[in-house]
Design an enzyme around this catalytic site. Sequence first.
Site, short mmCIF file in Angstrom:
data_model
loop_
_atom_site.label_atom_id
_atom_site.label_comp_id
_atom_site.label_asym_id
_atom_site.label_seq_id
_atom_site.Cartn_x
_atom_site.Cartn_y
_atom_site.Cartn_z
N LYS A 169 -16.05 12.87 -10.37
CA LYS A 169 -15.66 12.88 -8.95
C LYS A 169 -14.94 14.18 -8.64
CE LYS A 169 -15.00 10.83 -4.95
NZ LYS A 169 -15.63 12.04 -4.36
N LYS A 187 -16.37 18.91 -10.45
CA LYS A 187 -16.16 19.81 -9.30
C LYS A 187 -17.38 20.67 -9.13
CE LYS A 187 -12.68 20.95 -6.50
NZ LYS A 187 -11.45 20.20 -6.19
N ASN A 201 -7.36 21.94 6.24
CA ASN A 201 -7.29 20.47 6.31
C ASN A 201 -6.03 19.95 5.62
OD1 ASN A 201 -8.07 17.69 6.64
ND2 ASN A 201 -8.64 17.72 4.50
N SER A 240 -11.21 9.06 -0.84
CA SER A 240 -12.64 9.25 -1.14
C SER A 240 -13.17 8.07 -1.94
CB SER A 240 -12.84 10.52 -1.99
OG SER A 240 -13.15 11.62 -1.18
#
Length: 409
Positions: free
Chosen positions: A67, A103, A217, A345
């Site tokens: 992830k 990643k 963000n 997420s």
Amino acid sequence: MNNPFQNAMNQLERATKVKQFNPEFISLLTQPEREIRISIPITMDNGSLKVFEGYRVQYNNARGPYKGGIRYHKDTDINEVKALAFWMALKCAVVNIPMGGGKGGVTVDPRELSKGEIEKLSRGWVKMMARDIGPKIDVPAPDMNTTPEIMAWMADEYVKITGDKTNATFTGKPIEAGGSEGRGPATGLGGFYVFDTLRSKLHLPESCKIVIQGFGNVGGNAANILFQNGHKIIAISEVDGAILKEDGIDINALNEYKKVNGKIEGFPGSRKISNNELLILECDVLIPAAMESQITEKNANDIKTKLVMELANGPTTPEADDILFGRGISVIPDILANAGGVTVSTFEWEQNLKGEHWNEIDVFAKLKTIMVNEALEIYEKANSLKTDLRRAAFILALERIEEEEKERL
Ligand code: GLU
């Protein structure tokens, strides 16, 4: 030039000096399980063909599917992606979500591409990676310069190629494309929950003077939340420059100003300063929320804060960690402070797999419980092991990963 992967491995070694682990287990973590490199050819708007270099590093999946985000940046390279993937494996273990670490990235300056070219690049990344990702294999997400819109293109491309019905291969999608409520502010909000939990333990005042590096963000949402909660943001930077306003920046007004002017520079009552000056301003909390290796042995002695809260990944080098520790400056490490993003997420992935849509109140409540509990656990571990928060967070993560590795070896 600082090598982020070397720094990451250095951090690992330092943690294992505080608590001994089985050396065979640690050696498993000194390199990724897989590194994928791709070429993405794009026909540019002027008709020419340009080939971009892309990556996915699948570091460790002992705890669940790989992830982690996909970064678009001109300086992104395999060493950076490897470091970021390693930190993801630890980060997911810190917040105890059923995910491993991965990643991705592309070496590109997205400011030089049109929207159409960015869409082609994003779909191109998926075309090359489709067979290596999936809801139970590897679940990518946004990172620096990758937006919910980009995730929607990627998710769409993945469905076209594979016919997958779950919509659970990419997270950070827009809500209308299957995204979760609360994913946008999740990293900043998670950081705030951690900060709020540890603030008085770290002897910080109720209203803190804060400096933030980065207004994307992560930095932007952190600024909004901290401002709404009564803290004073005195300086903020973005790629093109930083502003300082000693009596505090009205973040709502700054958001409006940025909408109109496209940048923060020139905000009424503020003065322009350099990024280097920003990092050494006197404050209670310094929040790096941009790139890695910002606090190094070169500036760590000049930093005048009580706390560094790492919303960026890898902003403090190990040498700087030693200097800050010696000067009594606490560091809330990235793998705890910025874990709110991957936590929401994972909620998104879970909602997609179950065909559910949770409301924002429930998402934030679940996020808060995790961030508060893990922050307290790491704080207590640091005290009992007489070490810093980074090493304590590493040790907690390593214990959890080792547990799962034992089962599969
Ligand atoms: N890119 C974010 C991080 O560094 C989030 C990753 C995700 O949501 O999977 O933690």
